[in-house]
Design a protein around this motif. Structure first.
Motif, PDB file in Angstrom:
ATOM      1  N   MET A  34     -90.849  26.205 -29.448  1.00  0.00           N
ATOM      2  CA  MET A  34     -92.099  26.151 -30.242  1.00  0.00           C
ATOM      3  C   MET A  34     -93.170  25.425 -29.427  1.00  0.00           C
ATOM      4  N   GLU A  35     -94.308  26.073 -29.298  1.00  0.00           N
ATOM      5  CA  GLU A  35     -95.400  25.488 -28.507  1.00  0.00           C
ATOM      6  C   GLU A  35     -96.286  24.592 -29.362  1.00  0.00           C
ATOM      7  N   PHE A  36     -96.764  23.510 -28.771  1.00  0.00           N
ATOM      8  CA  PHE A  36     -97.701  22.640 -29.480  1.00  0.00           C
ATOM      9  C   PHE A  36     -98.994  22.578 -28.681  1.00  0.00           C
ATOM     10  N   ASN A  37    -100.093  23.118 -29.251  1.00  0.00           N
ATOM     11  CA  ASN A  37    -101.379  23.101 -28.542  1.00  0.00           C
ATOM     12  C   ASN A  37    -102.149  21.853 -28.924  1.00  0.00           C
ATOM     13  N   LEU A  38    -101.699  20.722 -28.356  1.00  0.00           N
ATOM     14  CA  LEU A  38    -102.288  19.440 -28.731  1.00  0.00           C
ATOM     15  C   LEU A  38    -103.659  19.253 -28.098  1.00  0.00           C
ATOM     16  N   PHE A  50    -108.734  13.244 -30.924  1.00  0.00           N
ATOM     17  CA  PHE A  50    -108.362  11.972 -31.531  1.00  0.00           C
ATOM     18  C   PHE A  50    -108.873  10.769 -30.767  1.00  0.00           C
ATOM     19  N   LEU A 104     -87.879  19.297 -29.529  1.00  0.00           N
ATOM     20  CA  LEU A 104     -89.057  20.148 -29.754  1.00  0.00           C
ATOM     21  C   LEU A 104     -90.222  19.691 -28.890  1.00  0.00           C
ATOM     22  N   PHE A 105     -90.355  18.347 -28.767  1.00  0.00           N
ATOM     23  CA  PHE A 105     -91.472  17.812 -27.987  1.00  0.00           C
ATOM     24  C   PHE A 105     -91.005  17.493 -26.584  1.00  0.00           C
ATOM     25  N   VAL A 129     -95.846  15.705 -24.223  1.00  0.00           N
ATOM     26  CA  VAL A 129     -96.386  15.775 -25.584  1.00  0.00           C
ATOM     27  C   VAL A 129     -95.997  14.528 -26.371  1.00  0.00           C
ATOM     28  N   ILE A 158     -98.706  12.119 -28.141  1.00  0.00           N
ATOM     29  CA  ILE A 158     -98.707  11.876 -29.587  1.00  0.00           C
ATOM     30  C   ILE A 158     -98.512  10.391 -29.882  1.00  0.00           C
ATOM     31  N   GLU A 166     -85.610  23.739 -38.055  1.00  0.00           N
ATOM     32  CA  GLU A 166     -86.587  23.420 -37.014  1.00  0.00           C
ATOM     33  C   GLU A 166     -87.576  22.365 -37.499  1.00  0.00           C
ATOM     34  N   PHE A 172     -88.452  18.580 -36.302  1.00  0.00           N
ATOM     35  CA  PHE A 172     -89.842  18.176 -36.070  1.00  0.00           C
ATOM     36  C   PHE A 172     -90.141  16.833 -36.741  1.00  0.00           C
ATOM     37  N   LEU A 188     -93.476  24.790 -40.216  1.00  0.00           N
ATOM     38  CA  LEU A 188     -93.596  23.889 -39.074  1.00  0.00           C
ATOM     39  C   LEU A 188     -95.040  23.808 -38.594  1.00  0.00           C
ATOM     40  N   PRO A 189     -95.613  22.610 -38.502  1.00  0.00           N
ATOM     41  CA  PRO A 189     -96.985  22.513 -37.967  1.00  0.00           C
ATOM     42  C   PRO A 189     -96.985  22.662 -36.443  1.00  0.00           C
ATOM     43  N   GLY A 190     -96.711  23.893 -35.982  1.00  0.00           N
ATOM     44  CA  GLY A 190     -96.672  24.150 -34.543  1.00  0.00           C
ATOM     45  C   GLY A 190     -97.994  24.712 -34.064  1.00  0.00           C
ATOM     46  N   GLY A 191     -98.047  25.140 -32.798  1.00  0.00           N
ATOM     47  CA  GLY A 191     -99.273  25.718 -32.243  1.00  0.00           C
ATOM     48  C   GLY A 191    -100.438  24.750 -32.392  1.00  0.00           C
ATOM     49  N   TYR A 192    -101.540  25.225 -32.951  1.00  0.00           N
ATOM     50  CA  TYR A 192    -102.725  24.393 -33.126  1.00  0.00           C
ATOM     51  C   TYR A 192    -102.614  23.488 -34.349  1.00  0.00           C
ATOM     52  N   ILE A 246    -100.499  21.374 -35.077  1.00  0.00           N
ATOM     53  CA  ILE A 246    -100.074  20.000 -34.781  1.00  0.00           C
ATOM     54  C   ILE A 246    -101.280  19.067 -34.890  1.00  0.00           C
ATOM     55  N   ASN A 247    -102.476  19.578 -34.531  1.00  0.00           N
ATOM     56  CA  ASN A 247    -103.681  18.754 -34.588  1.00  0.00           C
ATOM     57  C   ASN A 247    -104.055  18.419 -36.025  1.00  0.00           C
ATOM     58  N   ILE A 295    -101.451  15.762 -37.247  1.00  0.00           N
ATOM     59  CA  ILE A 295    -101.741  14.419 -36.734  1.00  0.00           C
ATOM     60  C   ILE A 295    -103.000  13.859 -37.391  1.00  0.00           C
ATOM     61  N   GLY A 296    -104.008  14.721 -37.542  1.00  0.00           N
ATOM     62  CA  GLY A 296    -105.260  14.307 -38.181  1.00  0.00           C
ATOM     63  C   GLY A 296    -105.008  13.801 -39.591  1.00  0.00           C
TER      64      GLY A 296
END
Lengths: 326, 143
Positions: free
Chosen positions: A1-5, A10, B3-4, B8, B12, B39, B43, B96-100, B102-103, B106-107
Protein backbone atom coordinates in the motif's frame (compact mmCIF):
# COMPACT_ATOMS: atom_id res chain seq x y z
CA UNK A 1 0.00 0.00 0.00
CA UNK A 2 1.44 3.34 -1.06
CA UNK A 3 1.33 6.42 1.14
CA UNK A 4 1.57 9.77 -0.70
CA UNK A 5 2.66 11.78 2.30
CA UNK A 6 2.76 15.56 1.74
CA UNK A 7 5.04 16.42 4.63
CA UNK A 8 4.95 20.07 3.56
CA UNK A 9 1.26 20.29 4.51
CA UNK A 10 2.16 19.90 8.16
CA UNK A 11 5.04 22.33 8.48
CA UNK A 12 4.20 24.59 11.35
CA UNK A 13 2.95 28.06 10.40
CA UNK A 14 5.88 29.74 12.15
CA UNK A 15 7.99 28.71 9.18
CA UNK A 16 6.26 31.21 6.94
CA UNK A 17 6.78 34.52 8.69
CA UNK A 18 4.79 37.44 7.40
CA UNK A 19 6.59 39.82 5.07
CA UNK A 20 7.71 42.90 7.01
CA UNK A 21 7.25 46.47 5.71
CA UNK A 22 9.82 47.73 8.22
CA UNK A 23 12.59 45.50 6.92
CA UNK A 24 14.90 46.15 3.97
CA UNK A 25 15.44 42.72 2.47
CA UNK A 26 18.50 41.79 0.47
CA UNK A 27 16.27 40.23 -2.19
CA UNK A 28 12.51 40.45 -2.72
CA UNK A 29 10.99 37.97 -5.16
CA UNK A 30 7.76 38.91 -6.94
CA UNK A 31 5.88 35.79 -7.98
CA UNK A 32 5.38 32.25 -6.67
CA UNK A 33 5.48 30.08 -9.78
CA UNK A 34 8.41 27.78 -10.66
CA UNK A 35 10.72 30.75 -11.38
CA UNK A 36 9.96 32.58 -8.15
CA UNK A 37 10.04 29.49 -5.94
CA UNK A 38 13.33 28.25 -7.40
CA UNK A 39 14.80 31.73 -6.87
CA UNK A 40 13.61 31.56 -3.25
CA UNK A 41 15.47 28.31 -2.59
CA UNK A 42 18.67 29.64 -4.16
CA UNK A 43 18.55 32.94 -2.25
CA UNK A 44 17.83 31.29 1.10
CA UNK A 45 20.68 28.82 0.60
CA UNK A 46 23.02 31.75 -0.09
CA UNK A 47 22.02 33.18 3.28
CA UNK A 48 20.76 36.55 2.00
CA UNK A 49 17.65 37.93 3.69
CA UNK A 50 14.81 37.05 1.34
CA UNK A 51 11.13 37.75 1.02
CA UNK A 52 8.60 36.52 -1.51
CA UNK A 53 5.31 38.03 -2.67
CA UNK A 54 3.00 35.39 -4.12
CA UNK A 55 -0.39 35.91 -5.69
CA UNK A 56 -1.40 32.29 -6.36
CA UNK A 57 1.23 29.72 -5.42
CA UNK A 58 2.38 27.61 -8.33
CA UNK A 59 1.12 30.04 -10.95
CA UNK A 60 0.17 28.32 -14.21
CA UNK A 61 1.61 25.00 -12.99
CA UNK A 62 -1.17 24.68 -10.40
CA UNK A 63 -3.69 24.66 -13.26
CA UNK A 64 -1.93 22.02 -15.33
CA UNK A 65 -3.13 18.45 -15.29
CA UNK A 66 -0.39 16.23 -16.62
CA UNK A 67 3.28 17.19 -16.75
CA UNK A 68 5.64 14.80 -18.48
CA UNK A 69 8.65 16.95 -19.30
CA UNK A 70 9.80 18.15 -15.89
CA UNK A 71 12.95 16.14 -15.20
CA UNK A 72 12.75 13.59 -12.40
CA UNK A 73 9.04 12.90 -12.96
CA UNK A 74 7.84 10.77 -15.84
CA UNK A 75 4.35 11.97 -15.07
CA UNK A 76 3.13 14.27 -12.34
CA UNK A 77 0.10 16.48 -11.98
CA UNK A 78 0.45 20.23 -11.53
CA UNK A 79 -0.92 20.49 -8.00
CA UNK A 80 1.43 17.72 -6.78
CA UNK A 81 4.44 19.40 -8.35
CA UNK A 82 3.52 22.74 -6.76
CA UNK A 83 3.20 20.99 -3.37
CA UNK A 84 6.72 19.66 -3.78
CA UNK A 85 8.04 23.09 -4.74
CA UNK A 86 6.28 24.64 -1.74
CA UNK A 87 7.67 22.00 0.64
CA UNK A 88 11.16 22.77 -0.56
CA UNK A 89 10.71 26.51 0.02
CA UNK A 90 8.89 26.26 3.37
CA UNK A 91 11.81 24.46 5.03
CA UNK A 92 13.85 27.70 4.85
CA UNK A 93 11.53 29.88 6.90
CA UNK A 94 11.20 32.60 4.28
CA UNK A 95 9.16 35.82 4.80
CA UNK A 96 6.04 35.37 2.74
CA UNK A 97 2.97 37.26 1.58
CA UNK A 98 0.10 35.66 -0.34
CA UNK A 99 -2.81 36.98 -2.32
CA UNK A 100 -1.86 40.57 -3.05
CA UNK A 101 -1.22 42.26 -6.42
CA UNK A 102 1.65 44.56 -7.29
CA UNK A 103 0.80 48.15 -8.14
CA UNK A 104 4.22 49.68 -8.86
CA UNK A 105 7.96 49.40 -8.26
CA UNK A 106 10.57 52.11 -7.65
CA UNK A 107 14.29 51.92 -8.34
CA UNK A 108 17.16 53.34 -6.30
CA UNK A 109 19.74 52.00 -3.83
CA UNK A 110 16.75 50.51 -2.11
CA UNK A 111 13.97 49.32 -4.40
CA UNK A 112 10.39 49.75 -3.25
CA UNK A 113 7.47 47.54 -4.18
CA UNK A 114 4.01 49.00 -3.66
CA UNK A 115 1.06 46.60 -3.46
CA UNK A 116 -2.49 47.43 -4.55
CA UNK A 117 -3.57 47.42 -0.89
CA UNK A 118 -1.10 50.22 -0.14
CA UNK A 119 1.62 48.28 1.67
CA UNK A 120 5.20 49.05 0.61
CA UNK A 121 8.10 46.60 0.88
CA UNK A 122 11.82 47.38 0.45
CA UNK A 123 14.80 45.45 -0.83
CA UNK A 124 18.28 45.99 -2.26
CA UNK A 125 17.48 43.75 -5.22
CA UNK A 126 14.28 42.52 -6.87
CA UNK A 127 13.47 39.45 -8.91
CA UNK A 128 10.36 39.86 -11.04
CA UNK A 129 8.85 36.44 -11.73
CA UNK A 130 5.21 37.31 -12.11
CA UNK A 131 4.49 35.04 -15.07
CA UNK A 132 1.58 35.32 -17.46
CA UNK A 133 -2.23 35.36 -17.41
CA UNK A 134 -4.78 34.39 -20.03
CA UNK A 135 -5.49 36.95 -22.73
CA UNK A 136 -9.08 38.17 -22.68
CA UNK A 137 -11.35 38.80 -25.66
CA UNK A 138 -12.61 42.03 -24.10
CA UNK A 139 -16.11 41.71 -25.52
CA UNK A 140 -19.40 42.48 -23.77
CA UNK A 141 -20.49 39.69 -21.47
CA UNK A 142 -17.04 38.21 -21.01
CA UNK A 143 -16.35 39.57 -17.56
CA UNK A 144 -19.87 39.31 -16.23
CA UNK A 145 -20.21 35.67 -17.28
CA UNK A 146 -16.74 34.45 -16.24
CA UNK A 147 -17.37 31.33 -14.18
CA UNK A 148 -20.91 31.19 -15.54
CA UNK A 149 -20.02 29.71 -18.90
CA UNK A 150 -16.96 31.77 -19.80
CA UNK A 151 -13.79 29.81 -19.04
CA UNK A 152 -10.10 29.80 -19.94
CA UNK A 153 -8.97 26.38 -18.82
CA UNK A 154 -10.40 23.06 -19.99
CA UNK A 155 -8.42 21.16 -17.39
CA UNK A 156 -10.28 23.05 -14.68
CA UNK A 157 -13.70 23.50 -16.17
CA UNK A 158 -14.12 21.09 -19.10
CA UNK A 159 -16.11 18.46 -17.16
CA UNK A 160 -18.93 20.94 -16.43
CA UNK A 161 -19.85 20.92 -20.12
CA UNK A 162 -20.42 17.21 -20.62
CA UNK A 163 -23.20 16.72 -23.14
CA UNK A 164 -23.46 20.44 -23.89
CA UNK A 165 -22.66 22.64 -26.88
CA UNK A 166 -19.46 24.63 -26.42
CA UNK A 167 -17.35 27.14 -28.29
CA UNK A 168 -13.57 27.37 -28.31
CA UNK A 169 -12.01 30.65 -29.38
CA UNK A 170 -8.54 30.29 -30.86
CA UNK A 171 -6.89 28.11 -33.49
CA UNK A 172 -3.42 27.76 -32.01
CA UNK A 173 -2.17 24.85 -29.91
CA UNK A 174 -4.16 25.92 -26.84
CA UNK A 175 -7.36 26.15 -28.86
CA UNK A 176 -6.78 22.82 -30.59
CA UNK A 177 -5.99 21.05 -27.33
CA UNK A 178 -9.08 22.55 -25.74
CA UNK A 179 -11.22 21.45 -28.69
CA UNK A 180 -9.83 17.93 -28.48
CA UNK A 181 -10.43 17.72 -24.71
CA UNK A 182 -13.97 19.01 -25.10
CA UNK A 183 -14.88 16.95 -28.19
CA UNK A 184 -14.59 13.84 -26.05
CA UNK A 185 -17.28 14.95 -23.64
CA UNK A 186 -19.28 17.84 -25.09
CA UNK A 187 -22.19 17.43 -27.46
CA UNK A 188 -20.63 19.75 -30.05
CA UNK A 189 -17.57 21.98 -30.30
CA UNK A 190 -17.38 25.07 -32.53
CA UNK A 191 -13.90 26.51 -32.95
CA UNK A 192 -13.94 30.22 -33.75
CA UNK A 193 -10.71 31.20 -35.48
CA UNK A 194 -9.78 34.78 -36.34
CA UNK A 195 -7.47 33.83 -39.25
CA UNK A 196 -8.19 31.83 -42.39
CA UNK A 197 -6.26 28.83 -41.14
CA UNK A 198 -5.39 27.02 -37.93
CA UNK A 199 -1.94 27.91 -36.57
CA UNK A 200 -1.32 24.99 -34.25
CA UNK A 201 0.84 21.89 -34.77
CA UNK A 202 -0.12 19.50 -37.58
CA UNK A 203 -0.46 16.60 -35.19
CA UNK A 204 -3.08 18.46 -33.14
CA UNK A 205 -4.96 19.69 -36.22
CA UNK A 206 -5.22 16.12 -37.51
CA UNK A 207 -6.32 14.82 -34.13
CA UNK A 208 -9.03 17.45 -33.84
CA UNK A 209 -10.30 16.81 -37.33
CA UNK A 210 -10.83 13.18 -36.35
CA UNK A 211 -13.74 14.21 -34.16
CA UNK A 212 -17.12 14.37 -35.91
CA UNK A 213 -18.62 16.79 -33.44
CA UNK A 214 -16.10 19.59 -34.08
CA UNK A 215 -16.50 22.33 -36.70
CA UNK A 216 -14.25 25.33 -37.38
CA UNK A 217 -15.42 28.83 -38.33
CA UNK A 218 -12.53 30.61 -40.04
CA UNK A 219 -12.00 34.38 -40.27
CA UNK A 220 -14.60 34.79 -37.57
CA UNK A 221 -14.57 36.87 -34.42
CA UNK A 222 -16.70 36.88 -31.29
CA UNK A 223 -18.60 40.14 -30.86
CA UNK A 224 -20.46 39.39 -27.64
CA UNK A 225 -21.21 36.69 -25.12
CA UNK A 226 -24.89 36.61 -24.23
CA UNK A 227 -26.95 35.44 -21.28
CA UNK A 228 -28.44 36.86 -18.12
CA UNK A 229 -27.45 34.37 -15.43
CA UNK A 230 -25.22 32.14 -17.51
CA UNK A 231 -23.96 31.85 -21.07
CA UNK A 232 -26.84 31.19 -23.48
CA UNK A 233 -25.29 32.11 -26.82
CA UNK A 234 -22.33 33.76 -28.48
CA UNK A 235 -22.58 36.33 -31.28
CA UNK A 236 -20.01 36.08 -34.05
CA UNK A 237 -19.13 38.05 -37.15
CA UNK A 238 -17.42 36.82 -40.30
CA UNK A 239 -14.48 39.17 -40.87
CA UNK A 240 -14.46 38.59 -44.60
CA UNK A 241 -18.10 39.13 -45.56
CA UNK A 242 -19.54 40.73 -42.43
CA UNK A 243 -22.17 38.02 -41.92
CA UNK A 244 -23.36 37.76 -38.32
CA UNK A 245 -24.68 34.76 -36.47
CA UNK A 246 -25.72 33.76 -32.96
CA UNK A 247 -24.48 30.36 -31.81
CA UNK A 248 -26.28 28.66 -28.95
CA UNK A 249 -23.76 27.37 -26.43
CA UNK A 250 -23.52 26.77 -22.71
CA UNK A 251 -19.80 27.30 -22.52
CA UNK A 252 -17.12 29.32 -24.26
CA UNK A 253 -13.43 28.58 -23.74
CA UNK A 254 -11.18 31.49 -24.59
CA UNK A 255 -7.81 30.14 -25.71
CA UNK A 256 -6.11 33.08 -27.43
CA UNK A 257 -2.80 33.09 -25.67
CA UNK A 258 -1.26 34.60 -22.57
CA UNK A 259 -0.20 38.12 -21.58
CA UNK A 260 2.76 38.90 -19.33
CA UNK A 261 1.94 40.26 -15.87
CA UNK A 262 4.22 43.24 -16.39
CA UNK A 263 1.75 46.12 -16.26
CA UNK A 264 3.42 47.56 -13.14
CA UNK A 265 6.76 47.64 -15.00
CA UNK A 266 5.56 49.53 -18.07
CA UNK A 267 7.61 52.67 -18.67
CA UNK A 268 10.01 51.56 -15.98
CA UNK A 269 11.66 48.33 -17.20
CA UNK A 270 12.43 47.77 -20.87
CA UNK A 271 9.70 45.59 -22.39
CA UNK A 272 9.52 43.99 -25.82
CA UNK A 273 6.56 44.37 -28.21
CA UNK A 274 4.70 41.60 -26.47
CA UNK A 275 5.05 43.35 -23.11
CA UNK A 276 7.61 40.86 -21.81
CA UNK A 277 10.44 42.11 -19.59
CA UNK A 278 13.69 42.06 -21.56
CA UNK A 279 16.57 40.28 -19.81
CA UNK A 280 20.14 39.29 -20.66
CA UNK A 281 21.53 35.82 -20.08
CA UNK A 282 22.19 36.69 -16.41
CA UNK A 283 18.54 37.69 -15.98
CA UNK A 284 19.39 41.39 -15.65
CA UNK A 285 16.71 43.89 -16.71
CA UNK A 286 17.31 47.43 -17.89
CA UNK A 287 17.49 48.64 -14.27
CA UNK A 288 20.51 47.69 -12.11
CA UNK A 289 19.52 45.55 -9.15
CA UNK A 290 16.30 44.42 -10.78
CA UNK A 291 16.27 40.94 -12.26
CA UNK A 292 13.52 38.94 -13.94
CA UNK A 293 12.84 35.28 -14.65
CA UNK A 294 10.34 32.96 -16.27
CA UNK A 295 7.32 33.52 -18.50
CA UNK A 296 7.12 37.26 -17.77
CA UNK A 297 10.48 37.72 -19.56
CA UNK A 298 11.46 37.50 -23.22
CA UNK A 299 13.07 34.08 -22.70
CA UNK A 300 12.13 32.44 -26.02
CA UNK A 301 10.46 29.32 -24.64
CA UNK A 302 7.97 29.10 -21.82
CA UNK A 303 8.31 25.81 -19.97
CA UNK A 304 8.31 24.90 -16.28
CA UNK A 305 11.86 23.62 -16.34
CA UNK A 306 13.06 26.73 -18.17
CA UNK A 307 11.32 28.99 -15.65
CA UNK A 308 13.01 27.05 -12.86
CA UNK A 309 16.40 27.46 -14.50
CA UNK A 310 15.84 31.17 -15.07
CA UNK A 311 14.76 31.56 -11.43
CA UNK A 312 18.02 30.00 -10.27
CA UNK A 313 20.06 32.30 -12.54
CA UNK A 314 18.18 35.39 -11.42
CA UNK A 315 18.73 34.45 -7.78
CA UNK A 316 22.46 33.93 -8.23
CA UNK A 317 22.73 37.21 -10.15
CA UNK A 318 20.75 39.04 -7.47
CA UNK A 319 22.87 37.52 -4.68
CA UNK A 320 26.10 38.52 -6.47
CA UNK A 321 24.75 42.04 -6.90
CA UNK A 322 23.85 42.35 -3.21
CA UNK A 323 27.07 40.78 -1.92
CA UNK A 324 29.21 43.00 -4.13
CA UNK A 325 27.44 46.11 -2.87
CA UNK A 326 27.93 45.27 0.81
CA UNK B 1 5.74 -6.91 6.17
CA UNK B 2 5.44 -3.42 7.68
CA UNK B 3 3.08 -1.00 5.92
CA UNK B 4 5.29 2.02 6.56
CA UNK B 5 8.87 2.04 5.33
CA UNK B 6 11.59 3.66 7.48
CA UNK B 7 11.42 6.93 5.58
CA UNK B 8 7.66 7.32 5.96
CA UNK B 9 7.84 6.27 9.63
CA UNK B 10 10.38 8.99 10.33
CA UNK B 11 8.40 11.62 8.47
CA UNK B 12 5.16 10.76 10.27
CA UNK B 13 6.81 10.66 13.72
CA UNK B 14 8.31 14.06 12.97
CA UNK B 15 4.93 15.48 12.03
CA UNK B 16 3.23 13.91 15.07
CA UNK B 17 5.69 15.70 17.39
CA UNK B 18 3.51 18.74 16.69
CA UNK B 19 0.56 17.14 18.49
CA UNK B 20 -0.61 19.46 21.23
CA UNK B 21 -2.22 16.77 23.38
CA UNK B 22 -3.28 13.12 23.41
CA UNK B 23 -5.66 11.53 20.91
CA UNK B 24 -7.60 8.31 21.20
CA UNK B 25 -8.10 6.05 18.19
CA UNK B 26 -10.88 3.50 18.38
CA UNK B 27 -10.51 0.78 15.76
CA UNK B 28 -13.48 -1.43 14.95
CA UNK B 29 -12.83 -4.82 13.34
CA UNK B 30 -14.06 -8.35 13.96
CA UNK B 31 -12.59 -11.70 15.04
CA UNK B 32 -12.43 -13.15 11.52
CA UNK B 33 -10.74 -10.33 9.65
CA UNK B 34 -10.99 -10.02 5.88
CA UNK B 35 -8.03 -8.51 4.02
CA UNK B 36 -9.26 -4.94 4.46
CA UNK B 37 -9.72 -5.26 8.23
CA UNK B 38 -6.40 -7.01 8.59
CA UNK B 39 -4.51 -4.36 6.66
CA UNK B 40 -6.19 -1.49 8.47
CA UNK B 41 -5.50 -3.24 11.78
CA UNK B 42 -1.77 -3.27 10.92
CA UNK B 43 -2.07 0.37 9.91
CA UNK B 44 -3.54 1.57 13.23
CA UNK B 45 -1.07 -0.53 15.23
CA UNK B 46 1.93 0.85 13.33
CA UNK B 47 0.58 4.40 13.34
CA UNK B 48 -0.13 4.42 17.10
CA UNK B 49 3.48 3.39 17.75
CA UNK B 50 4.74 6.57 16.07
CA UNK B 51 3.66 8.82 18.94
CA UNK B 52 3.34 8.45 22.71
CA UNK B 53 0.33 10.70 22.55
CA UNK B 54 -1.78 8.25 20.56
CA UNK B 55 -3.79 5.69 22.48
CA UNK B 56 -5.27 2.87 20.49
CA UNK B 57 -8.16 0.63 21.47
CA UNK B 58 -9.40 -2.26 19.36
CA UNK B 59 -13.10 -3.12 19.40
CA UNK B 60 -15.02 -6.02 17.95
CA UNK B 61 -17.87 -4.91 15.66
CA UNK B 62 -19.92 -8.00 16.60
CA UNK B 63 -19.07 -8.39 20.28
CA UNK B 64 -18.96 -4.67 21.11
CA UNK B 65 -22.13 -3.87 19.14
CA UNK B 66 -23.32 -1.38 21.74
CA UNK B 67 -20.12 0.63 21.41
CA UNK B 68 -20.38 0.55 17.61
CA UNK B 69 -24.03 1.65 17.69
CA UNK B 70 -23.18 4.41 20.13
CA UNK B 71 -20.70 5.76 17.59
CA UNK B 72 -23.10 5.12 14.65
CA UNK B 73 -20.60 2.76 13.08
CA UNK B 74 -22.34 0.43 10.65
CA UNK B 75 -19.43 -0.93 8.64
CA UNK B 76 -15.86 -2.00 9.17
CA UNK B 77 -12.92 -1.48 9.14
CA UNK B 78 -13.67 1.80 10.93
CA UNK B 79 -11.40 4.19 12.78
CA UNK B 80 -13.10 6.63 15.15
CA UNK B 81 -10.99 9.56 16.30
CA UNK B 82 -11.68 10.68 19.86
CA UNK B 83 -10.07 13.47 21.84
CA UNK B 84 -7.63 13.08 24.74
CA UNK B 85 -10.51 12.60 27.19
CA UNK B 86 -12.12 9.92 25.07
CA UNK B 87 -14.91 12.15 23.74
CA UNK B 88 -16.11 11.38 20.25
CA UNK B 89 -15.35 14.00 17.59
CA UNK B 90 -17.54 12.39 14.94
CA UNK B 91 -14.53 11.86 12.66
CA UNK B 92 -14.55 8.44 11.00
CA UNK B 93 -12.27 6.76 8.51
CA UNK B 94 -13.82 3.73 6.86
CA UNK B 95 -11.17 1.65 5.15
CA UNK B 96 -7.44 2.15 5.04
CA UNK B 97 -6.32 5.80 4.82
CA UNK B 98 -3.76 4.98 2.12
CA UNK B 99 -2.56 6.95 -0.90
CA UNK B 100 -3.29 10.65 -0.40
CA UNK B 101 -5.73 9.96 2.44
CA UNK B 102 -2.83 9.51 4.85
CA UNK B 103 -2.63 13.33 4.82
CA UNK B 104 -6.30 13.72 5.81
CA UNK B 105 -5.81 11.17 8.57
CA UNK B 106 -2.73 12.85 10.01
CA UNK B 107 -4.45 16.23 9.66
CA UNK B 108 -7.43 14.96 11.66
CA UNK B 109 -5.19 13.58 14.40
CA UNK B 110 -3.31 16.89 14.67
CA UNK B 111 -6.53 18.87 14.76
CA UNK B 112 -8.09 16.72 17.47
CA UNK B 113 -4.82 16.93 19.45
CA UNK B 114 -5.40 20.66 19.77
CA UNK B 115 -4.46 22.32 16.49
CA UNK B 116 -7.87 23.83 15.97
CA UNK B 117 -8.31 25.80 12.81
CA UNK B 118 -11.31 27.92 13.66
CA UNK B 119 -13.51 29.29 10.91
CA UNK B 120 -12.92 32.98 10.28
CA UNK B 121 -15.63 35.60 10.31
CA UNK B 122 -18.08 36.12 8.63
CA UNK B 123 -18.24 32.37 7.84
CA UNK B 124 -18.26 31.40 11.53
CA UNK B 125 -21.35 33.51 12.33
CA UNK B 126 -23.19 32.30 9.25
CA UNK B 127 -22.56 28.66 10.15
CA UNK B 128 -23.58 29.26 13.78
CA UNK B 129 -26.87 30.67 12.52
CA UNK B 130 -27.89 27.43 10.74
CA UNK B 131 -31.11 26.42 12.47
CA UNK B 132 -32.06 23.07 10.99
CA UNK B 133 -30.37 19.73 10.31
CA UNK B 134 -28.35 19.71 7.11
CA UNK B 135 -26.86 16.66 5.45
CA UNK B 136 -23.79 17.54 3.33
CA UNK B 137 -22.19 15.05 0.98
CA UNK B 138 -18.97 15.96 -0.83
CA UNK B 139 -18.05 14.05 -3.97
CA UNK B 140 -14.38 14.05 -4.90
CA UNK B 141 -13.05 13.25 -8.37
CA UNK B 142 -9.88 11.23 -8.45
CA UNK B 143 -8.37 13.13 -11.43
Amino acid sequence: MEFNLSAGMFSSEEKFSPLDTAKTYDVLILGGGPAGLTAAVYCMRKGVSTGIIVKEIGGQVALTAGIENYMGYRHINGVELVDKFREQVVQFGIDYDEGASIASIEAGEVKRVKLEDGRVFSARALIVATGKSWRKLEVPGEEELTGLGVAYCTTCDGPFYTGKDVIVVGGGNSGLEAAIDLARIASSVTVVQFLDRLTGDRILIDKMKGFENVRVLYETEVTSINGSEEVESVSVRNRKNGAVDEIHAKGIFIEIGLVPNSGFAKGFLKLNEAGEIMVDCACRTSVPGIFAAGDVTDVPFKQIIIAGGEGAKAALSACNYVLQKS
Amino acid sequence: MALFDENVKQQISGILKNMKGPVNLDYFTQEFECAACRETHSFVEEFAKLSDRIKLSIDDFQKDRAAADGLHIDKIPAIAIKDGEGNDTGIRFYGLPGGYEINSFIGSVLEVSGHREPLKEPAASRVAAVSRDVHIQVFVMAT
